[in-house]
Design an enzyme around this catalytic site. Structure first.
Site, PDB file in Angstrom:
ATOM      1  N   TYR A  86     -14.152 -24.002   6.909  1.00 38.85           N
ATOM      2  CA  TYR A  86     -14.376 -24.125   8.324  1.00 38.85           C
ATOM      3  C   TYR A  86     -14.368 -22.829   8.972  1.00 38.85           C
ATOM      4  O   TYR A  86     -15.391 -22.672   9.807  1.00 38.85           O
ATOM      5  CB  TYR A  86     -12.964 -24.827   8.745  1.00 38.85           C
ATOM      6  CG  TYR A  86     -13.068 -25.088  10.124  1.00 38.85           C
ATOM      7  CD1 TYR A  86     -13.245 -26.422  10.670  1.00 38.85           C
ATOM      8  CD2 TYR A  86     -12.561 -24.058  11.058  1.00 38.85           C
ATOM      9  CE1 TYR A  86     -13.199 -26.732  12.056  1.00 38.85           C
ATOM     10  CE2 TYR A  86     -12.686 -24.539  12.773  1.00 38.85           C
ATOM     11  CZ  TYR A  86     -12.798 -25.928  13.277  1.00 38.85           C
ATOM     12  OH  TYR A  86     -12.915 -25.911  14.265  1.00 38.85           O
ATOM     13  N   HIS A 180     -14.033 -22.423  -1.502  1.00 36.54           N
ATOM     14  CA  HIS A 180     -12.578 -21.498  -1.466  1.00 36.54           C
ATOM     15  C   HIS A 180     -12.313 -20.541  -2.663  1.00 36.54           C
ATOM     16  O   HIS A 180     -11.998 -21.012  -3.738  1.00 36.54           O
ATOM     17  CB  HIS A 180     -11.625 -22.935  -1.419  1.00 36.54           C
ATOM     18  CG  HIS A 180     -11.577 -23.557  -0.156  1.00 36.54           C
ATOM     19  ND1 HIS A 180     -10.817 -23.530   0.861  1.00 36.54           N
ATOM     20  CD2 HIS A 180     -12.529 -24.570   0.116  1.00 36.54           C
ATOM     21  CE1 HIS A 180     -11.201 -24.201   1.896  1.00 36.54           C
ATOM     22  NE2 HIS A 180     -12.123 -24.965   1.393  1.00 36.54           N
ATOM     23  N   GLY A 236      21.382 -18.939  -5.748  1.00 33.40           N
ATOM     24  CA  GLY A 236      19.964 -19.397  -5.980  1.00 33.40           C
ATOM     25  C   GLY A 236      19.209 -18.158  -5.854  1.00 33.40           C
ATOM     26  O   GLY A 236      19.650 -17.128  -5.395  1.00 33.40           O
ATOM     27  N   LYS A 380       7.545 -16.416  -2.134  1.00 38.57           N
ATOM     28  CA  LYS A 380       8.503 -16.716  -3.110  1.00 38.57           C
ATOM     29  C   LYS A 380       8.140 -15.778  -4.394  1.00 38.57           C
ATOM     30  O   LYS A 380       9.044 -15.149  -5.021  1.00 38.57           O
ATOM     31  CB  LYS A 380       8.394 -18.103  -3.563  1.00 38.57           C
ATOM     32  CG  LYS A 380       9.776 -18.451  -4.279  1.00 38.57           C
ATOM     33  CD  LYS A 380      10.776 -18.955  -3.648  1.00 38.57           C
ATOM     34  CE  LYS A 380      11.987 -19.491  -4.043  1.00 38.57           C
ATOM     35  NZ  LYS A 380      13.039 -19.833  -3.216  1.00 38.57           N
TER      36      LYS A 380
END
Ligand code: XMP
Length: 524
Positions: A86, A180, A236, A380
């Site tokens: 795009y 991409h 965590g 992450k």
């Protein structure tokens, strides 16, 4: 030390599914970047001071009325620009070329692009040479296609359904590719992005784990000075890395509160204390709140009600502890970059509530403490990398996600201590078997669910009438959709036998093969 933010790529988001992937790939090249929506303010573009700009893909058509456009200020800048899908079509449209929409031109999935001409982005790259023509194996996803180029541009790539699959204006360092590069199916994709940010934009690769840590340590020290900081440590990944980072930056000025709510996995509390308090010398207050949580959950079987009780009890317990600490001025949180992007996006959209997720990080807003969020800029995978570099055990850093309400949403219906104790044992057998068979890292998340129904079994001459557990293991990229992991039958057989043989109160083990959707990953 050189400022690791001094060289930076601006990623303009047109709502593409893979925009975050573009950012992660740029970071992997060692370059800082940020994602901003296409309708950002002109001042934001200027203040950003980009070394280069990447225009993302997007779901809309550049030729539809009112479709997203590239901010004018960007078109006036002299830094290199790369338009992807795009983004390329928007460049064409706004610079005077032509884009056409035709269903028959759609191209989804694998395609081969034949390269031609000179282009700093694609020179000397190829996956195959077909009679002297360099071919790239790429991943496409577009309906519209570029029909004619703006002045100053030339076509440097062609595919079956896109006569202009790559374009360049060499004088202006402006590039467009219909495919991409950020997805791994585009074999040379990482190399293309690396060329763009390092060679064409001239960035140096300052964004390394060591530099990120040094930079974070300096900014934390500057931000909090001699004040004391409080952190809710859950064990965590995110809160653990925040603890390690803050400890490195400010040592004893950090106090962690670890709430053992009785809904944790086997020996989890001890492991957290051992890692942080014993091994690293972090100040951790362990609060044993099992009784309080189990009392609060007595008689409650509705999943949403359970989540809310666990969430609000957590806040009560945490606040009680925080009140005992007199000099705390700051509250540390493990917010990471995708949270920042998503909350910016959801402030305009209307997200549909499927489950109210409770995160240990989502703490009381009325605590009147100032916030310190040292992971706000990190993805992450970057958080994990710095976690390992900060000395955390990789078993902790590469652990599967564990929901804030813990076993509370893995014991169906009412939660009781005997149920939690049985579940902990069964789950430990499942998880340690996955580790033993080298399967743990091959699945995205695995756990055991306790079903409070009884089923008949037989052992030797005896009859059993006991509980059922279900094993759940999923493969997923983003946890929004998932499929049940295809674990080997022999493995499942071994786990099932071990569980039934060593835990008398379990008579039956099942394996959950539902995907998400229509199921969710957790059972409640
Ligand atoms: P679902 O069950 O919604 O889960 O498909 C998607 C991912 O989110 C985790 N999850 C939670 N995490 N608080 C959390 O912090 C929650 O209440 C919660 N519920 C689900 C789940 O483990 C999976 O990784």
């Amino acid at each position: 030390m050189q400022d690791i933010h001094s060289q930076r790529i601006l990623i303009v988001d047109f709502g593409g599914q893979t925009t975050q992937l573009i950012a992660r790939r740029v970071r992997e090249c060692g370059v800082y970047c940020e994602i901003h929506p296409w309708d950002m303010h002109a001042e934001t573009v200027e203040a950003f001071n980009a070394s280069g700009i990447i225009l993302s893909g997007g779901p809309e058509s550049t030729i539809a009325q009112g479709s997203p456009t590239i901010p004018e200020q960007i078109l006036n800048l002299t830094v290199p620009v790369l338009g992807i899908c795009y983004g390329m079509q928007a460049l064409v449209n706004q610079l005077g070329g032509q884009v056409q929409a035709q269903q028959s031109h759609s191209e989804f999935g694998y395609a081969s692009v034949a390269l031609q001409g000179a282009c700093a982005l694609l020179d000397n790259l190829s996956d195959r040479d077909e009679s002297g023509v360099r071919e790239l194996d790429v991943w496409m996803s577009h309906g519209d296609r570029v029909e004619s180029l703006p002045d100053g541009f030339e076509a440097v790539g062609t595919s079956d359904n896109a006569p202009i699959a790559a374009m360049v204006n060499n004088d202006k360092n402006c590039f467009g590719i219909q495919f991409h590069p950020e997805v791994t199916h585009t074999v040379k994709g990482a190399q293309i992005l690396e060329r763009f940010v390092l060679d064409i934009c001239g960035c140096d690769g300052l964004w390394t784990s060591g530099n990120i840590i040094d930079n974070a340590v300096n900014s934390i020290r500057k931000q909090v000075g001699n004040d004391e900081v409080l952190l809710a440590l859950s064990g965590g990944v995110d809160s653990s890395v925040v603890a390690a980072l803050l400890h490195k930056a400010i040592g004893k000025q950090l106090t962690c509160v670890f709430v053992d709510n009785g809904l944790l996995r086997l020996n989890e509390g001890d492991t957290v204390m051992q890692t942080f308090a014993q091994n690293m010398g972090v100040k951790v207050i362990r609060v044993d709140a099992e009784e309080q949580f189990l009392n609060g959950l007595k008689g409650v079987s509705d999943p949403e009600a359970k989540r809310k009780i666990i969430g609000s009890l957590f806040i009560d317990v945490f606040e009680q502890e925080a009140d005992k600490l007199e000099n705390v001025m700051w509250l540390a949180q493990g917010t990471i970059y995708p949270d920042v992007i998503e909350s910016a996006a959801s402030s305009t959209g209307s997200a549909h509530l499927i489950k109210s997720h409770h995160n240990v990080g989502g703490l009381p807003s009325n605590m009147r403490l100032k916030l310190v969020e040292p992971l706000r800029e990190l993805f992450k995978d970057e958080v994990r990398r710095i976690g390992v570099d900060l000395g955390l055990p990789s078993s902790m850093v590469y652990r599967h996600p564990f929901p804030g309400p813990g076993l509370g949403v893995r014991i169906l219906g009412e939660v009781t201590k005997p149920y939690a104790d049985i579940l902990r044992l069964a789950d430990d057998i499942f998880i340690s078997s996955l580790v033993k068979h080298d399967l743990y890292d091959k699945v995205s998340q695995a756990f055991t669910v306790f079903l409070p129904v009884k089923s008949v079994g037989v052992t030797g001459d005896g009859r059993r009438y006991n509980y059922v557990v279900s094993l759940r293991a999923v493969e997923t990229i983003d946890f929004m959709t998932a499929r049940a992991a295809h674990l080997p039958y022999d493995f499942l057989d071994e786990v099932s036998r071990t569980i039934c043989n060593s835990i008398p109160s379990i008579s039956r083990v099942t394996y959950d093969i539902s995907s998400k959707p229509p199921a969710t990953i957790e059972w409640e």
